[in-house]
Motif scaffolding. Structure first.
Motif, PDB file in Angstrom:
ATOM      1  N   ARG A  28       0.822  -1.221   0.000  1.00 55.49           N
ATOM      2  CA  ARG A  28       0.000   0.000   0.000  1.00 55.49           C
ATOM      3  C   ARG A  28       0.851   1.264   0.000  1.00 55.49           C
ATOM      4  N   GLN A  29       2.175   1.082   0.031  1.00 61.02           N
ATOM      5  CA  GLN A  29       3.106   2.214   0.104  1.00 61.02           C
ATOM      6  C   GLN A  29       2.847   3.064   1.344  1.00 61.02           C
ATOM      7  N   TRP A  30       2.639   2.384   2.450  1.00 61.36           N
ATOM      8  CA  TRP A  30       2.478   3.059   3.724  1.00 61.36           C
ATOM      9  C   TRP A  30       3.816   3.108   4.453  1.00 61.36           C
ATOM     10  N   GLY A  31       4.030   4.155   5.204  1.00 58.77           N
ATOM     11  CA  GLY A  31       5.208   4.227   6.047  1.00 58.77           C
ATOM     12  C   GLY A  31       6.288   5.130   5.499  1.00 58.77           C
ATOM     13  N   VAL A  32       7.095   5.642   6.419  1.00 63.45           N
ATOM     14  CA  VAL A  32       8.129   6.622   6.084  1.00 63.45           C
ATOM     15  C   VAL A  32       9.140   6.062   5.092  1.00 63.45           C
ATOM     16  N   VAL A  44       5.451  -0.779  12.615  1.00 64.36           N
ATOM     17  CA  VAL A  44       5.592  -1.292  11.241  1.00 64.36           C
ATOM     18  C   VAL A  44       4.784  -0.454  10.271  1.00 64.36           C
ATOM     19  N   LEU A  45       3.529  -0.150  10.620  1.00 59.38           N
ATOM     20  CA  LEU A  45       2.661   0.603   9.716  1.00 59.38           C
ATOM     21  C   LEU A  45       3.125   2.048   9.548  1.00 59.38           C
ATOM     22  N   VAL A  46       3.709   2.632  10.580  1.00 58.86           N
ATOM     23  CA  VAL A  46       4.201   4.009  10.496  1.00 58.86           C
ATOM     24  C   VAL A  46       5.543   4.062   9.772  1.00 58.86           C
ATOM     25  N   LEU A  47       6.412   3.115  10.065  1.00 59.01           N
ATOM     26  CA  LEU A  47       7.771   3.133   9.514  1.00 59.01           C
ATOM     27  C   LEU A  47       7.835   2.564   8.100  1.00 59.01           C
ATOM     28  N   GLY A  48       7.042   1.509   7.818  1.00 60.25           N
ATOM     29  CA  GLY A  48       7.091   0.870   6.508  1.00 60.25           C
ATOM     30  C   GLY A  48       8.414   0.185   6.222  1.00 60.25           C
ATOM     31  N   PRO A  49       8.926  -0.648   7.134  1.00 66.65           N
ATOM     32  CA  PRO A  49      10.247  -1.266   6.945  1.00 66.65           C
ATOM     33  C   PRO A  49      10.171  -2.449   5.986  1.00 66.65           C
ATOM     34  N   PRO A  50      11.311  -2.849   5.407  1.00 68.36           N
ATOM     35  CA  PRO A  50      11.342  -4.076   4.613  1.00 68.36           C
ATOM     36  C   PRO A  50      10.980  -5.270   5.498  1.00 68.36           C
TER      37      PRO A  50
END
Length: 286
Positions: A73-77, A150-156
């Motif tokens: 979803r392309q969410w996260g920093v 996870v949802l805020v950062l958008g990490p691999p």
């Protein structure tokens, strides 16, 4: 990464580290244990199994699945930048570790959360099984915090798997009753929390309980002023646990552990001001 591969990786690392630490404790223990080990281990390991089952039922989405969802979803920093994967992985692991450090401090500072966290600190000995001993509600709250990050950062997704494995492994390592030469401990604790460093945190002395909150990295304790080098009474003579729980039957059986936050005696929550600390060295009953 598929859920089955993730599970294989995590379980393999879990049982591998648990076995190595248990054998190390057997052949080179740091301290003489003070209570019967068998019921402690049975209860602590039973709690791990219960927590795993309940977490899977209550939280059907894992942190790794959330990372894959956020990526789609392309969410996260981190989805907003195009950095090399290794940079994003390192940054994500550092952020996760800082969050876990702050979460640990929060569970000491908030009275209601401290009641849950007491289950971990009420263990009257500290060994590898203590690193797995957390109340079910604390595990669920921790999982929700990680999902939010996870949802805020958008990490691999690979960064999430790596951190989960590291957190589990280092928790077992730094709670272990293993002997390290002092010179080696001084070197290792510059990079990772060692058993001697974390053991201070399980002291009955309040100002020692209020120190060394890190699980993976020691740097947050160094930077934020919560680091304490050694226990006041030395590692061999220091008392582990909580002053209001000195009866093994109260805190070393699974039913009692689960009920402890709701029916047990709560100490004044540990984090106090510097002015109050000299008058409140031990965790006395509120």
């Amino acid at each position: 990464m598929s859920p089955s591969v993730e599970m294989i990786v995590r379980l393999s690392c879990f049982f591998g580290v648990l076995t190595v630490m248990a054998m190390w404790e057997l052949f080179a223990p740091r301290r003489v244990l003070t209570v019967d080990k068998t019921p402690r281990w049975l209860s602590n390991l039973a709690l791990v199994v219960l927590n795993t089952v309940i977490a899977r039922i209550a939280l059907p989405i894992t942190a790794v699945a959330a990372a894959l969802f956020a990526e789609s979803r392309q969410w996260g920093v981190l989805t907003l930048v195009d950095w090399p994967i290794w940079v994003e992985v390192i940054l994500a692991v550092l952020v996760f570790d800082l969050v876990i450090y702050l979460q640990h401090v929060m569970f000491h500072a908030v009275p209601l959360l401290w009641r849950l966290h007491m289950v971990h600190h009420a263990d009257m000995d500290i060994d590898v099984s203590t690193g797995l001993r957390f109340h079910t509600l604390e595990i669920l709250l921790s999982a929700l915090i990680k999902l939010s990050v996870v949802l805020v950062l958008g990490p691999p997704a690979i960064a999430v798997v790596l951190f989960e494995v590291l957190l589990n492994a280092t928790s077992m390592f730094n709670h272990s009753n293993i002997s390290l030469p002092p010179w080696l401990d001084r070197i290792v604790r510059l990079l990772v929390v060692t058993p001697d460093m974390h053991r201070v945190h399980h002291s009955v002395i309040r100002r020692e309980t209020n120190s060394n909150f890190g699980f993976n990295l020691p740097w947050w304790d160094f930077l934020l002023g919560t680091y304490r080098d050694q226990p006041e009474k030395g590692h061999d003579k220091m008392e582990i646990g909580l002053t209001q729980y000195r009866d093994q039957s109260q805190v070393e059986r699974l039913p009692g552990m689960l009920l402890l936050p709701f029916t047990g005696k709560s100490s004044a929550y540990p984090i106090v001001s510097q002015e109050d600390a000299p008058q409140a060295d031990t965790q006395e009953e509120a």
